[in-house]
Design a protein around this motif. Structure first.
Motif, PDB file in Angstrom:
ATOM      1  N   VAL A  46       0.846  -1.203   0.000  1.00 17.25           N
ATOM      2  CA  VAL A  46       0.000   0.000   0.000  1.00 17.25           C
ATOM      3  C   VAL A  46       0.880   1.251   0.000  1.00 17.25           C
ATOM      4  N   ILE A  47       1.840   1.285   0.925  1.00 12.70           N
ATOM      5  CA  ILE A  47       2.662   2.500   1.042  1.00 12.70           C
ATOM      6  C   ILE A  47       3.492   2.694  -0.238  1.00 12.70           C
ATOM      7  N   ARG A  48       4.028   1.587  -0.779  1.00 15.29           N
ATOM      8  CA  ARG A  48       4.836   1.700  -1.995  1.00 15.29           C
ATOM      9  C   ARG A  48       3.995   2.208  -3.169  1.00 15.29           C
ATOM     10  N   ASN A  49       2.747   1.697  -3.288  1.00 19.51           N
ATOM     11  CA  ASN A  49       1.891   2.167  -4.383  1.00 19.51           C
ATOM     12  C   ASN A  49       1.678   3.668  -4.287  1.00 19.51           C
ATOM     13  N   LEU A  50       1.401   4.140  -3.056  1.00 20.38           N
ATOM     14  CA  LEU A  50       1.130   5.575  -2.890  1.00 20.38           C
ATOM     15  C   LEU A  50       2.382   6.391  -3.161  1.00 20.38           C
ATOM     16  N   ILE A  51       3.522   5.909  -2.658  1.00 24.04           N
ATOM     17  CA  ILE A  51       4.778   6.642  -2.887  1.00 24.04           C
ATOM     18  C   ILE A  51       5.110   6.651  -4.378  1.00 24.04           C
ATOM     19  N   ASP A  52       4.940   5.490  -5.034  1.00 27.41           N
ATOM     20  CA  ASP A  52       5.273   5.417  -6.468  1.00 27.41           C
ATOM     21  C   ASP A  52       4.430   6.416  -7.264  1.00 27.41           C
ATOM     22  N   ASN A  53       3.125   6.515  -6.916  1.00 26.55           N
ATOM     23  CA  ASN A  53       2.276   7.486  -7.606  1.00 26.55           C
ATOM     24  C   ASN A  53       2.743   8.911  -7.325  1.00 26.55           C
ATOM     25  N   ALA A  54       3.054   9.189  -6.057  1.00 25.31           N
ATOM     26  CA  ALA A  54       3.464  10.553  -5.697  1.00 25.31           C
ATOM     27  C   ALA A  54       4.729  10.935  -6.459  1.00 25.31           C
ATOM     28  N   ILE A  55       5.647   9.993  -6.584  1.00 30.48           N
ATOM     29  CA  ILE A  55       6.888  10.279  -7.332  1.00 30.48           C
ATOM     30  C   ILE A  55       6.547  10.494  -8.812  1.00 30.48           C
ATOM     31  N   GLU A  78      -2.351   7.286  11.294  1.00 30.26           N
ATOM     32  CA  GLU A  78      -2.598   7.835   9.952  1.00 30.26           C
ATOM     33  C   GLU A  78      -1.286   7.839   9.182  1.00 30.26           C
ATOM     34  N   ILE A  79      -1.344   7.282   7.997  1.00 34.80           N
ATOM     35  CA  ILE A  79      -0.163   7.296   7.139  1.00 34.80           C
ATOM     36  C   ILE A  79      -0.544   8.131   5.915  1.00 34.80           C
ATOM     37  N   LYS A  80       0.146   9.252   5.763  1.00 37.13           N
ATOM     38  CA  LYS A  80      -0.219  10.166   4.668  1.00 37.13           C
ATOM     39  C   LYS A  80       0.900  10.217   3.640  1.00 37.13           C
ATOM     40  N   VAL A  81       0.512  10.165   2.365  1.00 34.34           N
ATOM     41  CA  VAL A  81       1.494  10.386   1.306  1.00 34.34           C
ATOM     42  C   VAL A  81       1.017  11.603   0.516  1.00 34.34           C
ATOM     43  N   ILE A  82       1.864  12.630   0.528  1.00 36.05           N
ATOM     44  CA  ILE A  82       1.459  13.924  -0.034  1.00 36.05           C
ATOM     45  C   ILE A  82       2.428  14.290  -1.157  1.00 36.05           C
ATOM     46  N   ASP A  83       1.892  14.829  -2.249  1.00 40.54           N
ATOM     47  CA  ASP A  83       2.827  15.323  -3.268  1.00 40.54           C
ATOM     48  C   ASP A  83       2.299  16.620  -3.876  1.00 40.54           C
ATOM     49  N   ASN A  84       3.215  17.359  -4.477  1.00 34.42           N
ATOM     50  CA  ASN A  84       2.827  18.640  -5.091  1.00 34.42           C
ATOM     51  C   ASN A  84       2.803  18.525  -6.609  1.00 34.42           C
ATOM     52  N   GLY A  85       2.352  17.342  -7.068  1.00 32.78           N
ATOM     53  CA  GLY A  85       2.367  17.079  -8.510  1.00 32.78           C
ATOM     54  C   GLY A  85       1.159  17.624  -9.244  1.00 32.78           C
ATOM     55  N   LEU A  98      -4.308   1.990  -6.960  1.00 35.47           N
ATOM     56  CA  LEU A  98      -5.185   2.531  -5.915  1.00 35.47           C
ATOM     57  C   LEU A  98      -6.276   1.537  -5.543  1.00 35.47           C
ATOM     58  N   ALA A  99      -6.805   0.807  -6.569  1.00 37.57           N
ATOM     59  CA  ALA A  99      -7.854  -0.180  -6.277  1.00 37.57           C
ATOM     60  C   ALA A  99      -7.293  -1.254  -5.351  1.00 37.57           C
ATOM     61  N   ILE A 100      -6.073  -1.707  -5.654  1.00 36.60           N
ATOM     62  CA  ILE A 100      -5.442  -2.733  -4.812  1.00 36.60           C
ATOM     63  C   ILE A 100      -5.233  -2.173  -3.402  1.00 36.60           C
ATOM     64  N   SER A 101      -4.684  -0.953  -3.342  1.00 38.44           N
ATOM     65  CA  SER A 101      -4.363  -0.381  -2.028  1.00 38.44           C
ATOM     66  C   SER A 101      -5.621  -0.231  -1.189  1.00 38.44           C
ATOM     67  N   ALA A 102      -6.706   0.298  -1.820  1.00 39.89           N
ATOM     68  CA  ALA A 102      -7.937   0.521  -1.043  1.00 39.89           C
ATOM     69  C   ALA A 102      -8.494  -0.813  -0.545  1.00 39.89           C
ATOM     70  N   ARG A 103      -8.419  -1.859  -1.375  1.00 34.89           N
ATOM     71  CA  ARG A 103      -8.950  -3.159  -0.938  1.00 34.89           C
ATOM     72  C   ARG A 103      -8.114  -3.753   0.191  1.00 34.89           C
ATOM     73  N   ILE A 104      -6.782  -3.604   0.083  1.00 34.93           N
ATOM     74  CA  ILE A 104      -5.926  -4.147   1.155  1.00 34.93           C
ATOM     75  C   ILE A 104      -6.217  -3.414   2.469  1.00 34.93           C
ATOM     76  N   VAL A 105      -6.291  -2.073   2.378  1.00 36.65           N
ATOM     77  CA  VAL A 105      -6.542  -1.300   3.604  1.00 36.65           C
ATOM     78  C   VAL A 105      -7.896  -1.711   4.202  1.00 36.65           C
ATOM     79  N   ALA A 106      -8.907  -1.943   3.336  1.00 37.26           N
ATOM     80  CA  ALA A 106     -10.223  -2.362   3.850  1.00 37.26           C
ATOM     81  C   ALA A 106     -10.112  -3.736   4.526  1.00 37.26           C
ATOM     82  N   LEU A 107      -9.329  -4.647   3.913  1.00 34.40           N
ATOM     83  CA  LEU A 107      -9.148  -5.969   4.534  1.00 34.40           C
ATOM     84  C   LEU A 107      -8.485  -5.849   5.904  1.00 34.40           C
ATOM     85  N   MET A 108      -7.634  -4.811   6.051  1.00 32.84           N
ATOM     86  CA  MET A 108      -6.970  -4.600   7.342  1.00 32.84           C
ATOM     87  C   MET A 108      -7.878  -3.844   8.301  1.00 32.84           C
ATOM     88  N   GLY A 109      -9.092  -3.551   7.857  1.00 31.29           N
ATOM     89  CA  GLY A 109     -10.055  -2.878   8.729  1.00 31.29           C
ATOM     90  C   GLY A 109      -9.918  -1.368   8.741  1.00 31.29           C
TER      91      GLY A 109
END
Ligand code: ADP
Length: 406
Positions: free
Chosen positions: A166-175, A208-215, A248-259
């Protein structure tokens, strides 16, 4: 009194016959449904087994290709050969990433993903993820700020593999989406205790884990469907930046599985901010009693993002810090020192360096990350990304040097 009940009897017999008929049909349907369920379950588990075999069958040769290409790139090659090997490596890595996305998505859809929490050292775990993109960030001349707020538990129970995805997907998108930002793409990864700690069992904490970018940003009309699979904003944009539309679809589903929940919001100045809110079981760990620090830190960090990230690391580790912006402020801070001081400086000017040399202050320079890890130097701490453990190791080294010198 006589009455003819023949017709009643006939009706009664007919009702009984219909009833029996109905019961037979219900029994038959139930049997059919049970059979269908058994074969659906069998198909599902066959699908899950197929996926795991396929995943293995695809990943193994790809890892072979990537591993051998890495080894090949370490041999003596001329320029043209090196360029070709680099292309093979980049292409195979991107193919493996795409395959991983597809396999992850299908596995999530078929319900064959199981979240298995284990104890992880949270900050070290996140540092590992951040470090793995450090060279890309340096190559793109972007900045990466890792900010871990005080109060974040050192150890949590989590499925490291899936949390990492999840974190890698968000970071990869932000980059990816801040590569063309002028003057510079800035990616922030912020980990903090959530303000809302209600409705938790004992021993649990909400982070809360936030990934922020100015892209390039995501407009409010575009936000609705982002967590659906295969959605990419505008095909032009997708062609320009690549990707499968699955991250994002994968990340959202994983986060939902983790509650937990994954949400998109817009930060100040229209930054793109993805926030994963997750509840973790936090095991009790013995808190080491901090020894009194025998150095003080004087820090000159004009950049506010880096300043805040640094202040959080130093606060968590019980360092006492005085901030200064000019040599005049530095000299008044030095006058108050009761123990030796280490000056942390980002781009220290010559005056400051001279002042430190005269007053026996150690200077620990912070510097942008080098392109190549081969140029890592001991007296520099690299800031993009600034890894808490690297800074703490460097400070402990200074502390040792100073205490030997005393
Ligand atoms: P991919 O990045 O592989 O296309 P994702 O599911 O990760 O797939 O993202 C879907 C789409 O959401 C992207 O194609 C992009 O249009 C948009 N998007 C995701 N993250 C960002 C971001 N940080 N900034 C701007 N757009 C983004």
């Amino acid at each position: 009194v006589h009455s003819d009940v023949t017709s009643f009897k006939e009706v009664e017999r007919e009702v009984l016959r219909l009833n029996r008929n109905l019961e037979d049909r219900v029994r038959l349907r139930t049997q059919q449904l049970e059979n269908a369920l058994v074969s659906a379950e069998a198909a599902n588990s066959a699908k899950a087994a197929f996926l795991s075999v396929m995943g293995h069958e695809i990943r193994t040769p790809m890892n072979g290709v990537i591993g051998m290409t890495d080894l090949l790139s370490k041999t003596t090659l001329d320029r043209e050969q090196r360029m070709m090997v680099d292309t093979v490596r980049r292409s195979s890595q991107s193919l493996l990433a795409t395959l991983d996305h597809i396999l992850d998505y299908v596995a999530l859809e078929s319900g064959s993903v199981e979240i298995i929490p284990e104890e992880i050292q949270l900050v070290e775990f996140i540092e590992g993820l951040v470090d793995s993109v450090g060279l890309d960030v340096a190559k793109n001349k972007q900045r990466f700020i890792l900010h871990v707020e005080p109060g974040v538990p050192p150890v949590v129970l989590a499925d490291a593999g899936y949390l990492g995805k999840v974190i890698r997907n968000l970071i990869d998108n932000a980059i990816k989406f801040s590569v063309y930002t002028v003057p510079q793409g800035v990616i922030q990864l912020r980990v903090a205790l959530a303000a809302d700690q209600a409705n938790l069992a004992s021993g649990q904490q909400r982070l809360e884990i936030k990934v922020i970018d100015n892209g390039i940003g995501i407009s409010s009309e575009q936000r609705g469907q982002l967590f659906e699979p295969f959605v990419q904003i505008e095909s032009n944009r997708a062609r320009r930046f690549g990707g499968t539309g699955l991250g994002l679809a994968i990340s959202a589903r994983i986060v939902a599985l983790m509650g937990g929940q994954l949400a998109l919001s817009s930060g100040p100045e229209e930054e793109t901010c993805f926030t994963g809110t997750l509840v973790f079981d936090v095991p009790e760990v013995a808190v080491a009693i901090e020894e009194a620090r025998n150095i003080e830190i004087l820090a000159c960090i004009p950049d506010p993002l880096l300043h805040n990230a640094l202040a959080a690391i130093l606060e968590v580790n019980a360092y006492s810090v005085t901030w200064f912006t000019s040599t005049a402020e530095l000299s008044s801070a030095v006058a108050e020192l009761t123990v030796p001081g280490v000056v942390l400086a980002l781009a220290a000017d010559q005056d400051t360096l001279n002042y430190c040399a005269e007053h026996n202050l150690k200077v620990l320079k912070l510097s942008e990350r080098p392109r190549d890890k081969a140029t890592l130097r001991l007296d520099l701490v690299y800031t993009d990304p600034l890894l808490p453990s690297a800074l703490l190791r460097a400070l402990e080294r200074e502390q040792r040097v100073l205490s030997i010198g005393l």
